[in-house]
Design a protein around this motif. Structure first.
Motif, PDB file in Angstrom:
ATOM      1  N   HIS A 153      -4.161   7.378   1.248  1.00 45.96           N
ATOM      2  CA  HIS A 153      -4.284   6.335   2.279  1.00 45.96           C
ATOM      3  C   HIS A 153      -5.682   6.360   2.905  1.00 45.96           C
ATOM      4  N   GLN A 154      -6.155   7.554   3.237  1.00 41.69           N
ATOM      5  CA  GLN A 154      -7.456   7.646   3.894  1.00 41.69           C
ATOM      6  C   GLN A 154      -8.572   7.092   3.006  1.00 41.69           C
ATOM      7  N   TYR A 155      -8.527   7.457   1.709  1.00 42.40           N
ATOM      8  CA  TYR A 155      -9.643   7.019   0.856  1.00 42.40           C
ATOM      9  C   TYR A 155      -9.511   5.570   0.419  1.00 42.40           C
ATOM     10  N   ALA A 156      -8.275   5.040   0.443  1.00 42.63           N
ATOM     11  CA  ALA A 156      -8.105   3.637   0.038  1.00 42.63           C
ATOM     12  C   ALA A 156      -8.429   2.682   1.179  1.00 42.63           C
ATOM     13  N   VAL A 157      -7.914   2.962   2.374  1.00 45.34           N
ATOM     14  CA  VAL A 157      -8.049   1.961   3.457  1.00 45.34           C
ATOM     15  C   VAL A 157      -8.511   2.550   4.788  1.00 45.34           C
ATOM     16  N   VAL A 158      -8.654   3.837   4.904  1.00 48.36           N
ATOM     17  CA  VAL A 158      -8.954   4.556   6.155  1.00 48.36           C
ATOM     18  C   VAL A 158      -7.765   4.487   7.117  1.00 48.36           C
TER      19      VAL A 158
ATOM     20  N   GLU B 106       0.838  -1.213   0.000  1.00 49.68           N
ATOM     21  CA  GLU B 106       0.000   0.000   0.000  1.00 49.68           C
ATOM     22  C   GLU B 106       0.867   1.255   0.000  1.00 49.68           C
ATOM     23  N   ALA B 107       1.986   1.202   0.729  1.00 52.99           N
ATOM     24  CA  ALA B 107       2.873   2.373   0.780  1.00 52.99           C
ATOM     25  C   ALA B 107       3.342   2.730  -0.633  1.00 52.99           C
ATOM     26  N   LEU B 108       3.698   1.714  -1.418  1.00 48.54           N
ATOM     27  CA  LEU B 108       4.143   1.964  -2.791  1.00 48.54           C
ATOM     28  C   LEU B 108       2.982   2.456  -3.646  1.00 48.54           C
ATOM     29  N   PHE B 109       1.828   1.863  -3.417  1.00 44.00           N
ATOM     30  CA  PHE B 109       0.654   2.237  -4.204  1.00 44.00           C
ATOM     31  C   PHE B 109       0.295   3.713  -3.975  1.00 44.00           C
ATOM     32  N   ILE B 110       0.205   4.110  -2.706  1.00 39.41           N
ATOM     33  CA  ILE B 110      -0.217   5.499  -2.458  1.00 39.41           C
ATOM     34  C   ILE B 110       0.879   6.478  -2.889  1.00 39.41           C
ATOM     35  N   SER B 111       2.140   6.034  -2.798  1.00 42.65           N
ATOM     36  CA  SER B 111       3.233   6.930  -3.202  1.00 42.65           C
ATOM     37  C   SER B 111       3.145   7.209  -4.698  1.00 42.65           C
ATOM     38  N   LEU B 112       3.084   6.136  -5.492  1.00 43.92           N
ATOM     39  CA  LEU B 112       3.046   6.337  -6.945  1.00 43.92           C
ATOM     40  C   LEU B 112       1.747   7.017  -7.372  1.00 43.92           C
ATOM     41  N   PHE B 113       0.652   6.623  -6.725  1.00 40.60           N
ATOM     42  CA  PHE B 113      -0.656   7.191  -7.057  1.00 40.60           C
ATOM     43  C   PHE B 113      -0.672   8.706  -6.795  1.00 40.60           C
ATOM     44  N   ALA B 114       0.000   9.099  -5.711  1.00 43.08           N
ATOM     45  CA  ALA B 114       0.014  10.529  -5.356  1.00 43.08           C
ATOM     46  C   ALA B 114       0.904  11.341  -6.294  1.00 43.08           C
ATOM     47  N   LEU B 115       1.898  10.677  -6.904  1.00 41.33           N
ATOM     48  CA  LEU B 115       2.856  11.422  -7.734  1.00 41.33           C
ATOM     49  C   LEU B 115       2.494  11.476  -9.208  1.00 41.33           C
ATOM     50  N   LEU B 116       1.920  10.397  -9.722  1.00 44.17           N
ATOM     51  CA  LEU B 116       1.896  10.199 -11.171  1.00 44.17           C
ATOM     52  C   LEU B 116       0.669  10.775 -11.868  1.00 44.17           C
ATOM     53  N   ASN B 117       0.943  11.521 -12.919  1.00 46.06           N
ATOM     54  CA  ASN B 117      -0.115  11.916 -13.850  1.00 46.06           C
ATOM     55  C   ASN B 117       0.001  11.029 -15.079  1.00 46.06           C
ATOM     56  N   PRO B 118      -1.101  10.865 -15.837  1.00 42.96           N
ATOM     57  CA  PRO B 118      -1.008  10.033 -17.037  1.00 42.96           C
ATOM     58  C   PRO B 118       0.148  10.493 -17.925  1.00 42.96           C
ATOM     59  N   GLY B 119       0.921   9.528 -18.403  1.00 42.28           N
ATOM     60  CA  GLY B 119       2.036   9.845 -19.295  1.00 42.28           C
ATOM     61  C   GLY B 119       3.355  10.113 -18.576  1.00 42.28           C
ATOM     62  N   ASP B 120       3.309  10.323 -17.261  1.00 36.57           N
ATOM     63  CA  ASP B 120       4.563  10.509 -16.516  1.00 36.57           C
ATOM     64  C   ASP B 120       5.392   9.234 -16.584  1.00 36.57           C
TER      65      ASP B 120
ATOM     66  N   ALA C 109       7.922  10.446   4.662  1.00 36.87           N
ATOM     67  CA  ALA C 109       8.204  11.472   3.654  1.00 36.87           C
ATOM     68  C   ALA C 109       8.078  12.855   4.288  1.00 36.87           C
ATOM     69  N   ASP C 110       8.766  13.797   3.683  1.00 39.65           N
ATOM     70  CA  ASP C 110       8.686  15.206   4.064  1.00 39.65           C
ATOM     71  C   ASP C 110       7.204  15.623   4.127  1.00 39.65           C
ATOM     72  N   ARG C 111       6.885  16.537   5.044  1.00 39.97           N
ATOM     73  CA  ARG C 111       5.478  16.876   5.305  1.00 39.97           C
ATOM     74  C   ARG C 111       4.622  17.143   4.051  1.00 39.97           C
ATOM     75  N   PRO C 112       5.050  17.990   3.121  1.00 41.36           N
ATOM     76  CA  PRO C 112       4.172  18.243   1.968  1.00 41.36           C
ATOM     77  C   PRO C 112       3.861  16.966   1.176  1.00 41.36           C
ATOM     78  N   VAL C 113       4.842  16.082   1.069  1.00 40.97           N
ATOM     79  CA  VAL C 113       4.598  14.823   0.353  1.00 40.97           C
ATOM     80  C   VAL C 113       3.695  13.935   1.207  1.00 40.97           C
ATOM     81  N   HIS C 114       4.037  13.821   2.466  1.00 38.45           N
ATOM     82  CA  HIS C 114       3.232  13.031   3.405  1.00 38.45           C
ATOM     83  C   HIS C 114       1.760  13.443   3.350  1.00 38.45           C
ATOM     84  N   ASP C 115       1.532  14.766   3.262  1.00 34.19           N
ATOM     85  CA  ASP C 115       0.151  15.249   3.308  1.00 34.19           C
ATOM     86  C   ASP C 115      -0.657  14.815   2.085  1.00 34.19           C
ATOM     87  N   LYS C 116       0.030  14.610   0.965  1.00 33.29           N
ATOM     88  CA  LYS C 116      -0.665  14.061  -0.212  1.00 33.29           C
ATOM     89  C   LYS C 116      -0.905  12.556  -0.012  1.00 33.29           C
ATOM     90  N   LEU C 117       0.136  11.873   0.465  1.00 32.51           N
ATOM     91  CA  LEU C 117       0.008  10.421   0.632  1.00 32.51           C
ATOM     92  C   LEU C 117      -1.129  10.077   1.592  1.00 32.51           C
TER      93      LEU C 117
END
Ligand code: PLP
Length: 378
Positions: A258-263, A99-113, A246-254
């Motif tokens: 995380h909340q919407y995937a698993v609570v 899940e950590a990898l999933f939310i990390s990539l999900f938070a970073l990636l836009n289509p085509g990245d 992760a640094d706070r700004p990144v953490h805050d996206k992750l």
């Protein structure tokens, strides 16, 4: 009526490791050396902590990112044991490193990245990238003793590059990135807007004194995500627990993903997570190191080409010389030789096979005897 699905799934299949393990299981009497999970039991104190928490009624929603006392304990553990400085509000307890990898990539990636994945690699990164409609870009390391070649890395970078995944110790090679490699990667990336995902789930299973984490480069803290797992160091694969830092700004996206995937991770296991951090896994590391030495000697005595791993519990064995692709080789070996190893193609690298040595001494001896006998038939 035609039902349609998300096209991002069109090119993503179930994990090759799992699929091939099913093939191995279907061969009567085959020795299986395919899965990366310790053959040990979860430490008793950890199991007891979960039972006590359950009996005490710890069954309600916990805070999303994990209990404050657990996040505090992880923060202290990481600083004391690994020298990483992440405050409790920069950590999220996740459902495994997966899940950590999933939310990390999900938070970073836009289509085509593009996501640069040094190969051979654990296939999860590529699959998640594809599910995010991003583009996995393989960076072969085979000709560089599985270290990353900085020139090749620089050449792989494009304006669409969003992230690089660094897995050290590595699955499937057991390779640990050297300080020299990390310095060179840092020199390539330091002025670029590229995230680095450090998958360090095998960090506590290291057989060298020289381990360095890429997260040691403080000047890139805003772009580094560290992924950890309870699975491997504490034999807790079935508990499905890990964490991300992760640094706070990144953490805050992750944390939004995380909340919407698993609570949250389950409530009553969090006391067990605290307990696991107190567990001294040095005897287990010594066990895997002894097995590594045994397996390495057996394989090299057979004349096989394999690099001695410095961490995790895998060996990536070259089978190119036998004139078959890795799936054909491994399928023949399990059917004719009754021993199952995972084809290298499932790690994005042909001509190799992965042996997991987190199996019992008896299974390892029997499996290696069978590999030896099979090779003689070729
Ligand atoms: C490199 C790597 N990362 C992540 C994972 C996933 O671990 P978890 O069980 O914590 O989800 C694995 C599991 O094998 C792995 O090898």
């Amino acid at each position: 009526m035609e039902l349609t699905f998300n096209h991002a799934f069109d090119h993503v299949k179930r994990s090759g490791i799992r699929r091939f393990t099913e093939v191995v299981k279907s061969v009567p009497g085959a020795v299986q050396l395919t899965i990366g999970e310790p053959d040990l039991d979860t430490p008793e104190a950890v199991r007891t902590a979960a039972k006590l928490a359950l009996d005490a009624g710890d069954t309600h929603y916990p805070p999303n990112n994990g209990r404050p006392e657990l996040l505090e304990a992880i923060s202290k553990f990481e600083e004391g044991r690994n020298g990483l400085r992440y405050a409790p509000d920069e950590i999220i307890l996740t459902i495994g490193a997966t899940e950590a990898l999933f939310i990390s990539l999900f938070a970073l990636l836009n289509p085509g990245d593009e996501v640069i994945i040094p190969t051979p690699a654990f296939s999860l990164y590529e699959s998640i990238a594809r599910l995010c409609r991003a583009v996995p870009v393989n960076l072969p390391t085979e000709d560089n003793r599985f270290q990353i070649d900085p020139a090749a890395l620089a050449a792989a970078i494009t304006p669409r590059t969003k992230a690089l995944v660094l897995t050290s110790p590595n699955n499937p090679t057991g390779c640990v990135y050297t300080r020299e490699t990390l310095d060179a990667i840092h020199a390539v990336l330091k002025d670029r807007p590229i995230f680095v995902i450090c998958d360090e789930v095998y960090r506590q299973l290291v057989y060298t004194d020289d381990f360095t984490s890429f997260s040691a480069f403080a000047d890139m803290r805003d772009r580094v995500i560290v992924v950890q797992s309870y699975s491997k160091p504490y034999a807790m694969t079935g508990w499905r627990l890990g964490y991300v830092m992760a640094d706070r700004p990144v953490h805050d996206k992750l944390q939004v993903a995380h909340q919407y995937a698993v609570v949250s991770a389950p409530a009553f296991v969090q006391a067990a997570c605290m307990e696991a951090l107190k567990y001294d896994n040095s005897a287990d590391t010594a066990l895997f190191r002894r097995r590594r030495d045994y397996v390495y000697k057996r394989l090299t005595d057979m004349g096989l080409d394999v690099q001695k791993p410095e961490g995790a519990f895998y060996m990536f064995i070259r089978v190119k010389e036998f004139g078959m692709d890795s799936l054909t080789f491994c399928t023949r070996m399990v059917k004719e030789g009754k021993v199952g190893l995972t084809p290298g193609v499932y790690f994005g690298c042909e001509g190799y096979m992965r042996l997991s040595y987190c199996y019992s001494d008896a299974d390892l001896k029997e499996g290696l005897d069978r590999i030896e006998a099979f090779l003689k038939t070729l």
